[in-house]
Design a protein around this motif. Structure first.
Motif, PDB file in Angstrom:
ATOM      1  N   MET A 112      12.355  -2.118  22.551  1.00  0.00           N
ATOM      2  CA  MET A 112      12.980  -2.993  21.539  1.00  0.00           C
ATOM      3  C   MET A 112      13.103  -2.249  20.206  1.00  0.00           C
ATOM      4  SD  MET A 112       9.935  -5.627  20.325  1.00  0.00           S
ATOM      5  CE  MET A 112      10.657  -6.052  18.742  1.00  0.00           C
ATOM      6  N   PHE A 113      14.112  -2.626  19.431  1.00  0.00           N
ATOM      7  CA  PHE A 113      14.275  -2.013  18.112  1.00  0.00           C
ATOM      8  C   PHE A 113      13.242  -2.626  17.162  1.00  0.00           C
ATOM      9  CE2 PHE A 113      16.389  -1.225  14.012  1.00  0.00           C
ATOM     10  CZ  PHE A 113      16.657   0.125  14.147  1.00  0.00           C
ATOM     11  N   GLY A 114      12.528  -1.781  16.457  1.00  0.00           N
ATOM     12  CA  GLY A 114      11.389  -2.244  15.665  1.00  0.00           C
ATOM     13  C   GLY A 114      11.747  -2.786  14.297  1.00  0.00           C
ATOM     14  N   ASP A 115      10.716  -3.254  13.617  1.00  0.00           N
ATOM     15  CA  ASP A 115      10.831  -3.808  12.275  1.00  0.00           C
ATOM     16  C   ASP A 115      10.762  -2.634  11.286  1.00  0.00           C
ATOM     17  OD1 ASP A 115      10.175  -4.862   9.752  1.00  0.00           O
ATOM     18  OD2 ASP A 115       9.124  -6.577  10.638  1.00  0.00           O
ATOM     19  N   THR A 116      11.836  -2.440  10.540  1.00  0.00           N
ATOM     20  CA  THR A 116      11.883  -1.279   9.645  1.00  0.00           C
ATOM     21  C   THR A 116      10.841  -1.385   8.519  1.00  0.00           C
ATOM     22  OG1 THR A 116      13.701  -2.328   8.458  1.00  0.00           O
ATOM     23  CG2 THR A 116      14.298  -0.638  10.068  1.00  0.00           C
ATOM     24  N   ASP A 117      10.464  -2.612   8.159  1.00  0.00           N
ATOM     25  CA  ASP A 117       9.425  -2.758   7.121  1.00  0.00           C
ATOM     26  C   ASP A 117       8.077  -2.267   7.637  1.00  0.00           C
ATOM     27  OD1 ASP A 117      11.240  -3.818   5.384  1.00  0.00           O
ATOM     28  OD2 ASP A 117      10.707  -5.916   5.798  1.00  0.00           O
ATOM     29  N   MET A 153      16.699   4.031  11.349  1.00  0.00           N
ATOM     30  CA  MET A 153      15.266   4.251  11.545  1.00  0.00           C
ATOM     31  C   MET A 153      14.821   5.604  11.000  1.00  0.00           C
ATOM     32  SD  MET A 153      12.980   2.179  12.272  1.00  0.00           S
ATOM     33  CE  MET A 153      13.019   0.745  13.336  1.00  0.00           C
ATOM     34  N   ARG A 154      15.703   6.586  11.000  1.00  0.00           N
ATOM     35  CA  ARG A 154      15.317   7.903  10.456  1.00  0.00           C
ATOM     36  C   ARG A 154      15.088   7.837   8.942  1.00  0.00           C
ATOM     37  NH1 ARG A 154      13.660  11.473   8.173  1.00  0.00           N
ATOM     38  NH2 ARG A 154      13.828  13.722   8.479  1.00  0.00           N
ATOM     39  N   HIS A 155      15.574   6.773   8.310  1.00  0.00           N
ATOM     40  CA  HIS A 155      15.262   6.587   6.894  1.00  0.00           C
ATOM     41  C   HIS A 155      13.822   6.099   6.692  1.00  0.00           C
ATOM     42  CE1 HIS A 155      18.850   7.494   4.586  1.00  0.00           C
ATOM     43  NE2 HIS A 155      19.562   7.008   5.585  1.00  0.00           N
ATOM     44  N   HIS A 156      13.193   5.591   7.764  1.00  0.00           N
ATOM     45  CA  HIS A 156      11.836   5.034   7.651  1.00  0.00           C
ATOM     46  C   HIS A 156      10.795   5.855   8.387  1.00  0.00           C
ATOM     47  CE1 HIS A 156      13.453   1.413   5.781  1.00  0.00           C
ATOM     48  NE2 HIS A 156      14.428   1.509   6.663  1.00  0.00           N
ATOM     49  N   ALA A 157      11.238   6.792   9.192  1.00  0.00           N
ATOM     50  CA  ALA A 157      10.311   7.610   9.983  1.00  0.00           C
ATOM     51  C   ALA A 157      10.784   9.062   9.902  1.00  0.00           C
ATOM     52  CB  ALA A 157      10.305   7.144  11.437  1.00  0.00           C
ATOM     53  N   ASP A 158       9.883   9.981  10.200  1.00  0.00           N
ATOM     54  CA  ASP A 158      10.258  11.403  10.131  1.00  0.00           C
ATOM     55  C   ASP A 158      11.042  11.843  11.362  1.00  0.00           C
ATOM     56  OD1 ASP A 158       8.835  11.984   7.665  1.00  0.00           O
ATOM     57  OD2 ASP A 158       7.030  11.607   8.839  1.00  0.00           O
ATOM     58  N   THR A 159      10.737  11.231  12.482  1.00  0.00           N
ATOM     59  CA  THR A 159      11.317  11.647  13.762  1.00  0.00           C
ATOM     60  C   THR A 159      11.602  10.399  14.575  1.00  0.00           C
ATOM     61  OG1 THR A 159       9.808  13.556  13.690  1.00  0.00           O
ATOM     62  CG2 THR A 159      10.913  13.120  15.791  1.00  0.00           C
ATOM     63  N   VAL A 160      12.797  10.294  15.142  1.00  0.00           N
ATOM     64  CA  VAL A 160      13.069   9.154  16.033  1.00  0.00           C
ATOM     65  C   VAL A 160      13.084   9.634  17.478  1.00  0.00           C
ATOM     66  CG1 VAL A 160      14.294   7.811  14.276  1.00  0.00           C
ATOM     67  CG2 VAL A 160      15.603   9.283  15.822  1.00  0.00           C
ATOM     68  N   VAL A 161      12.512   8.813  18.345  1.00  0.00           N
ATOM     69  CA  VAL A 161      12.411   9.141  19.768  1.00  0.00           C
ATOM     70  C   VAL A 161      13.337   8.214  20.547  1.00  0.00           C
ATOM     71  CG1 VAL A 161      10.850   9.381  21.739  1.00  0.00           C
ATOM     72  CG2 VAL A 161       9.972   9.740  19.409  1.00  0.00           C
ATOM     73  N   VAL A 162      14.175   8.806  21.373  1.00  0.00           N
ATOM     74  CA  VAL A 162      15.111   8.031  22.198  1.00  0.00           C
ATOM     75  C   VAL A 162      14.710   8.199  23.657  1.00  0.00           C
ATOM     76  CG1 VAL A 162      17.523   7.871  22.928  1.00  0.00           C
ATOM     77  CG2 VAL A 162      16.967   8.217  20.512  1.00  0.00           C
ATOM     78  N   GLY A 163      14.433   7.091  24.325  1.00  0.00           N
ATOM     79  CA  GLY A 163      13.930   7.150  25.696  1.00  0.00           C
ATOM     80  C   GLY A 163      14.927   6.661  26.724  1.00  0.00           C
ATOM     81  N   ASP A 164      14.865   5.363  27.042  1.00  0.00           N
ATOM     82  CA  ASP A 164      15.647   4.820  28.161  1.00  0.00           C
ATOM     83  C   ASP A 164      17.148   5.116  28.083  1.00  0.00           C
ATOM     84  OD1 ASP A 164      13.318   3.838  29.199  1.00  0.00           O
ATOM     85  OD2 ASP A 164      13.650   1.763  28.573  1.00  0.00           O
ATOM     86  N   LEU A 165      17.664   5.229  26.883  1.00  0.00           N
ATOM     87  CA  LEU A 165      19.111   5.442  26.712  1.00  0.00           C
ATOM     88  C   LEU A 165      19.622   6.647  27.493  1.00  0.00           C
ATOM     89  CD1 LEU A 165      21.352   4.095  24.877  1.00  0.00           C
ATOM     90  CD2 LEU A 165      20.982   6.007  23.299  1.00  0.00           C
ATOM     91  N   ILE A 166      18.841   7.713  27.527  1.00  0.00           N
ATOM     92  CA  ILE A 166      19.295   8.929  28.219  1.00  0.00           C
ATOM     93  C   ILE A 166      19.450   8.668  29.720  1.00  0.00           C
ATOM     94  CG2 ILE A 166      16.962   9.947  28.545  1.00  0.00           C
ATOM     95  CD1 ILE A 166      20.116  11.965  27.648  1.00  0.00           C
TER      96      ILE A 166
END
Ligand SMILES: CC(C)=CCC/C(C)=C/CC/C(C)=C/CC/C(C)=C/COP(=O)(O)OP(=O)(O)O
Ligand SMILES: O=P(O)(O)OC[C@@H](O)CO
Ligand SMILES: [Mg+2]
Length: 247
Positions: A172-177, A206-219
């Motif tokens: 699920m897409f998380g809460d940016t706060d 999300m990259r504005h709130h975290a240093d690294t974004v991880v993409v899983g199931d989409l691939i």
């Protein structure tokens, strides 16, 4: 030398229990422009499945200059041959069963004579989606607000000396706060975010709130072209961030 993940904006997480999309190859995955591949999943991961993924994945990663790490969900998922760039071993901070905080690690250290410490690092996980397999698996307490998550991030960095904190919303897409609160709490540690990233905009946001974004199931579910758009989103956000608000 700085840790390699400090330069990663985007990671593809491949689940060795799942097939690649359509007739895609590991070369197609690397050609998305992602910075690193993590191989791991929660359910039904065996050493054999790991090895089957690792061999072709390492060859493609070497060709495209993409880092390739194993993220083991249990000790048997740690394979030493072929040799990956490293192992990112989860430590689950909010596990209901402490087996997933230190127990599995204790057993691993006692049973594996071949641990390559120069290649072994941790990710301090905070699991936030109660419906994800990983939440069930670890009996995670996901009833956490932004202050709780920020405090967990501080515990990880200041008390446990963790270099990577991972806010995990798998599925699920998380809460940016919430993610932003974890980021604000960290000084030097790198914040990974994973969960529900499906588009350029998701990754950009999300990259504005975290240093690294991880993409899983989409691939696995939609393939490399769609994932390449998430790489573009993460990279565009990274470029916009000023030295003041980036870690
Ligand atoms: C001591 C060693 C070597 C390992 C233990 C490592 C630990 C604590 C694992 C706990 C579980 C964990 C955090 C696994 C990481 C992988 C992960 C979060 C995969 C994504 O999970 P889901 O998306 O929920 O699973 P599926 O995609 O399989 O449904
Ligand atoms: O599969 P998704 O929802 O993209 O999550 C990515 C990763 O954080 C899972 O461990
Ligand atoms: Mg998953």
């Amino acid at each position: 030398m700085t840790a390699p993940w400090t330069d990663w904006d985007h990671i593809v997480k491949l689940d060795p229990d799942k097939t690649l999309y359509a007739d895609e190859t590991f070369t197609d995955v690397c050609a998305t422009g992602t910075d690193a591949i993590e191989i791991g999943g929660t359910l039904d991961i065996t050493a054999e499945k790991m090895r089957e993924y690792l061999r072709p994945c390492l060859a493609a990663c070497a060709e495209h200059d993409v880092a390739c790490y194993i993220e083991p969900s249990h000790a048997d998922a740690v394979v030493h041959e072929p040799i990956p760039d490293g192992f990112l071993v989860p430590v689950v901070l909010n596990a209901g069963d402490t087996f997933w905080t230190t127990g599995a690690h204790l057993n691993w250290v006692k049973s594996d004579e071949h641990i390559d410490w120069d290649r072994t690092f941790n990710e301090a996980y905070i699991i936030m989606n109660p419906d994800a397999s990983v939440a069930t698996y670890t009996e995670a307490n996901c009833e956490l607000d932004a202050d709780d998550v920020a405090a967990y991030a501080t515990v990880a960095e200041r008390m446990l000396g963790q270099d990577i904190v991972y806010v995990e919303y798998s599925g699920m897409f998380g809460d940016t706060d919430v993610v932003g609160a974890a980021h604000d709490a960290l000084d030097e540690a790198t914040l990974f975010y994973g969960g529900g990233i499906g588009t350029y905009d998701d990754a950009y946001r999300m990259r504005h709130h975290a240093d690294t974004v991880v993409v899983g199931d989409l691939i696995h579910d939609e393939g490399a072209d769609v994932v390449a758009e998430t790489v573009d989103g993460a990279k565009a956000a990274a470029k916009e961030r000023t030295p003041d608000n980036t870690a």
